[in-house]
Scaffold this motif. Structure first.
Motif, PDB file in Angstrom:
ATOM      1  N   THR A 188      23.437  -6.819  -1.389  1.00  0.00           N
ATOM      2  CA  THR A 188      22.092  -6.251  -1.277  1.00  0.00           C
ATOM      3  C   THR A 188      21.937  -4.988  -2.122  1.00  0.00           C
ATOM      4  OG1 THR A 188      21.785  -7.154   0.941  1.00  0.00           O
ATOM      5  CG2 THR A 188      20.374  -5.319   0.317  1.00  0.00           C
ATOM      6  N   THR A 189      22.736  -3.962  -1.845  1.00  0.00           N
ATOM      7  CA  THR A 189      22.599  -2.705  -2.577  1.00  0.00           C
ATOM      8  C   THR A 189      23.208  -2.784  -3.966  1.00  0.00           C
ATOM      9  OG1 THR A 189      22.536  -1.359  -0.569  1.00  0.00           O
ATOM     10  CG2 THR A 189      23.191  -0.251  -2.603  1.00  0.00           C
ATOM     11  N   VAL A 190      24.384  -3.399  -4.078  1.00  0.00           N
ATOM     12  CA  VAL A 190      25.047  -3.394  -5.377  1.00  0.00           C
ATOM     13  C   VAL A 190      24.238  -4.164  -6.423  1.00  0.00           C
ATOM     14  CG1 VAL A 190      26.515  -5.462  -5.159  1.00  0.00           C
ATOM     15  CG2 VAL A 190      27.337  -3.476  -6.441  1.00  0.00           C
ATOM     16  N   SER A 191      23.391  -5.087  -5.990  1.00  0.00           N
ATOM     17  CA  SER A 191      22.528  -5.773  -6.953  1.00  0.00           C
ATOM     18  C   SER A 191      21.538  -4.796  -7.570  1.00  0.00           C
ATOM     19  CB  SER A 191      21.778  -6.932  -6.276  1.00  0.00           C
ATOM     20  OG  SER A 191      20.835  -6.469  -5.314  1.00  0.00           O
ATOM     21  N   HIS A 192      21.011  -3.870  -6.767  1.00  0.00           N
ATOM     22  CA  HIS A 192      20.108  -2.845  -7.307  1.00  0.00           C
ATOM     23  C   HIS A 192      20.862  -1.899  -8.234  1.00  0.00           C
ATOM     24  CE1 HIS A 192      16.510  -3.835  -4.998  1.00  0.00           C
ATOM     25  NE2 HIS A 192      17.267  -3.967  -3.921  1.00  0.00           N
ATOM     26  N   VAL A 193      22.086  -1.545  -7.843  1.00  0.00           N
ATOM     27  CA  VAL A 193      22.898  -0.674  -8.689  1.00  0.00           C
ATOM     28  C   VAL A 193      23.124  -1.325 -10.050  1.00  0.00           C
ATOM     29  CG1 VAL A 193      25.166   0.406  -8.963  1.00  0.00           C
ATOM     30  CG2 VAL A 193      24.016   0.459  -6.734  1.00  0.00           C
ATOM     31  N   ALA A 194      23.486  -2.604 -10.037  1.00  0.00           N
ATOM     32  CA  ALA A 194      23.730  -3.304 -11.295  1.00  0.00           C
ATOM     33  C   ALA A 194      22.467  -3.425 -12.144  1.00  0.00           C
ATOM     34  CB  ALA A 194      24.304  -4.696 -11.010  1.00  0.00           C
ATOM     35  N   GLU A 205      15.990   8.047  -1.654  1.00  0.00           N
ATOM     36  CA  GLU A 205      14.677   8.254  -1.025  1.00  0.00           C
ATOM     37  C   GLU A 205      14.578   9.650  -0.416  1.00  0.00           C
ATOM     38  OE1 GLU A 205      10.855   7.571  -0.090  1.00  0.00           O
ATOM     39  OE2 GLU A 205      12.100   6.122  -1.163  1.00  0.00           O
ATOM     40  N   LEU A 206      15.683  10.147   0.115  1.00  0.00           N
ATOM     41  CA  LEU A 206      15.697  11.470   0.736  1.00  0.00           C
ATOM     42  C   LEU A 206      15.898  12.594  -0.268  1.00  0.00           C
ATOM     43  CD1 LEU A 206      17.774  10.531   3.906  1.00  0.00           C
ATOM     44  CD2 LEU A 206      15.341  11.102   3.833  1.00  0.00           C
ATOM     45  N   GLY A 207      15.983  12.234  -1.544  1.00  0.00           N
ATOM     46  CA  GLY A 207      16.029  13.243  -2.597  1.00  0.00           C
ATOM     47  C   GLY A 207      17.377  13.895  -2.814  1.00  0.00           C
ATOM     48  N   MET A 208      18.458  13.218  -2.419  1.00  0.00           N
ATOM     49  CA  MET A 208      19.776  13.801  -2.642  1.00  0.00           C
ATOM     50  C   MET A 208      20.096  13.844  -4.142  1.00  0.00           C
ATOM     51  SD  MET A 208      22.168  12.341   0.465  1.00  0.00           S
ATOM     52  CE  MET A 208      23.467  13.545   0.059  1.00  0.00           C
ATOM     53  N   GLY A 209      20.853  14.849  -4.537  1.00  0.00           N
ATOM     54  CA  GLY A 209      21.203  15.015  -5.945  1.00  0.00           C
ATOM     55  C   GLY A 209      22.394  14.155  -6.321  1.00  0.00           C
ATOM     56  N   THR A 210      22.157  12.868  -6.489  1.00  0.00           N
ATOM     57  CA  THR A 210      23.243  11.922  -6.743  1.00  0.00           C
ATOM     58  C   THR A 210      23.850  12.082  -8.129  1.00  0.00           C
ATOM     59  OG1 THR A 210      21.732  10.227  -7.580  1.00  0.00           O
ATOM     60  CG2 THR A 210      22.179  10.229  -5.204  1.00  0.00           C
ATOM     61  N   LYS A 264      22.166   2.234   2.193  1.00  0.00           N
ATOM     62  CA  LYS A 264      22.440   3.660   2.376  1.00  0.00           C
ATOM     63  C   LYS A 264      22.235   4.435   1.077  1.00  0.00           C
ATOM     64  CE  LYS A 264      24.678   1.741   5.962  1.00  0.00           C
ATOM     65  NZ  LYS A 264      24.955   0.291   6.087  1.00  0.00           N
ATOM     66  N   LEU A 265      22.656   3.871  -0.056  1.00  0.00           N
ATOM     67  CA  LEU A 265      22.428   4.551  -1.321  1.00  0.00           C
ATOM     68  C   LEU A 265      20.935   4.692  -1.594  1.00  0.00           C
ATOM     69  CD1 LEU A 265      23.516   5.840  -3.899  1.00  0.00           C
ATOM     70  CD2 LEU A 265      23.583   3.548  -4.923  1.00  0.00           C
ATOM     71  N   GLY A 266      20.171   3.646  -1.302  1.00  0.00           N
ATOM     72  CA  GLY A 266      18.727   3.729  -1.444  1.00  0.00           C
ATOM     73  C   GLY A 266      18.150   4.840  -0.582  1.00  0.00           C
ATOM     74  N   ALA A 267      18.675   4.975   0.642  1.00  0.00           N
ATOM     75  CA  ALA A 267      18.217   6.043   1.532  1.00  0.00           C
ATOM     76  C   ALA A 267      18.548   7.408   0.953  1.00  0.00           C
ATOM     77  CB  ALA A 267      18.851   5.870   2.910  1.00  0.00           C
ATOM     78  N   GLY A 306       0.779  -1.228   0.000  1.00  0.00           N
ATOM     79  CA  GLY A 306       0.000   0.000   0.000  1.00  0.00           C
ATOM     80  C   GLY A 306       0.811   1.278   0.000  1.00  0.00           C
ATOM     81  N   ARG A 307       2.133   1.169  -0.130  1.00  0.00           N
ATOM     82  CA  ARG A 307       2.991   2.356  -0.130  1.00  0.00           C
ATOM     83  C   ARG A 307       3.856   2.370  -1.377  1.00  0.00           C
ATOM     84  NH1 ARG A 307       6.976   2.857   4.086  1.00  0.00           N
ATOM     85  NH2 ARG A 307       6.967   0.599   4.318  1.00  0.00           N
ATOM     86  N   GLU A 308       4.087   3.564  -1.923  1.00  0.00           N
ATOM     87  CA  GLU A 308       5.020   3.700  -3.036  1.00  0.00           C
ATOM     88  C   GLU A 308       6.438   3.659  -2.499  1.00  0.00           C
ATOM     89  OE1 GLU A 308       4.531   6.959  -5.650  1.00  0.00           O
ATOM     90  OE2 GLU A 308       2.895   6.004  -6.741  1.00  0.00           O
ATOM     91  N   ARG A 309       7.220   2.721  -3.029  1.00  0.00           N
ATOM     92  CA  ARG A 309       8.588   2.545  -2.550  1.00  0.00           C
ATOM     93  C   ARG A 309       9.522   2.338  -3.740  1.00  0.00           C
ATOM     94  NH1 ARG A 309       7.997  -1.915   2.159  1.00  0.00           N
ATOM     95  NH2 ARG A 309      10.092  -1.182   2.686  1.00  0.00           N
ATOM     96  N   LEU A 310      10.814   2.561  -3.534  1.00  0.00           N
ATOM     97  CA  LEU A 310      11.785   2.409  -4.610  1.00  0.00           C
ATOM     98  C   LEU A 310      11.845   0.960  -5.080  1.00  0.00           C
ATOM     99  CD1 LEU A 310      14.860   4.537  -3.448  1.00  0.00           C
ATOM    100  CD2 LEU A 310      12.969   5.221  -4.948  1.00  0.00           C
ATOM    101  N   ALA A 311      12.117   0.786  -6.358  1.00  0.00           N
ATOM    102  CA  ALA A 311      12.231  -0.553  -6.924  1.00  0.00           C
ATOM    103  C   ALA A 311      13.138  -0.511  -8.142  1.00  0.00           C
ATOM    104  CB  ALA A 311      10.853  -1.095  -7.311  1.00  0.00           C
ATOM    105  N   THR A 312      13.786  -1.648  -8.416  1.00  0.00           N
ATOM    106  CA  THR A 312      14.524  -1.843  -9.653  1.00  0.00           C
ATOM    107  C   THR A 312      14.050  -3.149 -10.280  1.00  0.00           C
ATOM    108  OG1 THR A 312      16.357  -3.029  -8.585  1.00  0.00           O
ATOM    109  CG2 THR A 312      16.557  -0.625  -8.767  1.00  0.00           C
TER     110      THR A 312
END
Length: 215
Positions: free
Chosen positions: A75-81, A53-58, A47-50, A18-24
């Motif tokens: 965990t995170t690097v799989s999303h990056v890839a 999510e917080l709107g940083m200008g990456t 941390k990169l996902g955070a 029921g919530r919009e969340r980041l996804a790859t």
């Protein structure tokens, strides 16, 4: 295309519980929920996902070449890839690297390296030069020094980016996090121009997200 200009191509917001969340879009890695081909990017574990999510200008657009320092089990690097180009994943501990190798089997652009991020000369012969992005999530003392040592891999035209998550308790468990972060940023500025900082405490206690580019 996603509807959020702050997110790179290949990262979207999908509805989970029921919530919009980041996804790859990619094969699942850590039991995360899925929506068709899309899988939840759990920002409480990333941390990169955070930072996104917080709107940083990456500066991430999608398709970048990436050096990821502190890849752990993937965990995170799989999303990056999932959304990036060639992604070099450096991890020092042998046990999580075994999991990381398994993650890479499903991602032909992900290259695991059992190396120490504090010693970039040990992988300089493998990692290509002039990369677009260095992502750093290394929970060790000397985090700014790690970033400075790996600056050599970033493109030097002003477009290369360091996306770092500094953990205060890894530097000094006795000092206030604000004091630790000030020291780290002062040291980082020996080789980088700091563009943005944001505390990640909403998702990760005593962490500072940093966006910088090499001087």
């Amino acid at each position: 295309m996603n509807g959020d200009d702050s997110l790179p191509e290949g990262v979207d917001r999908r509805t989970f519980d029921g919530r919009e969340r980041l996804a790859t879009s990619g094969p699942t890695v850590y039991g995360e929920p899925t929506d068709g081909d899309w899988r939840l990017w759990d920002v409480g574990r990333s941390k990169l996902g955070a930072m996104l999510e917080l709107g940083m200008g990456t500066g991430l657009d999608g398709g970048e070449s990436v050096l990821y320092l502190g890849a752990a089990s993937g965990t995170t690097v799989s999303h990056v890839a999932d959304f990036a180009g060639p992604t070099y994943a450096v991890e020092f501990a042998p046990r999580p690297v075994r999991d990381l190798v398994g993650v890479a089997e499903d991602r032909e652009n992900l290259f695991p390296l059992l190396k120490d991020a504090r010693a970039p000369t040990s992988y300089a012969h493998v990692v290509e030069a002039d990369l677009d992005v260095v992502v750093q999530d290394v929970a060790t003392r000397g985090q700014a020094e790690v970033a400075l040592r790996n600056r050599q891999f970033l493109r030097g035209d002003g477009k290369g980016r360091l996306l770092a998550a500094f953990k205060a308790r890894s530097e000094d468990v006795t000092a206030a996090p604000e004091t630790v972060f000030e020291r780290l940023l002062d040291e980082l500025e020996e080789g980088y121009e700091v563009l943005e900082t944001t505390r990640l405490d909403r998702f990760h206690d005593d962490h500072l997200g940093v966006v910088a580019r090499p001087k």
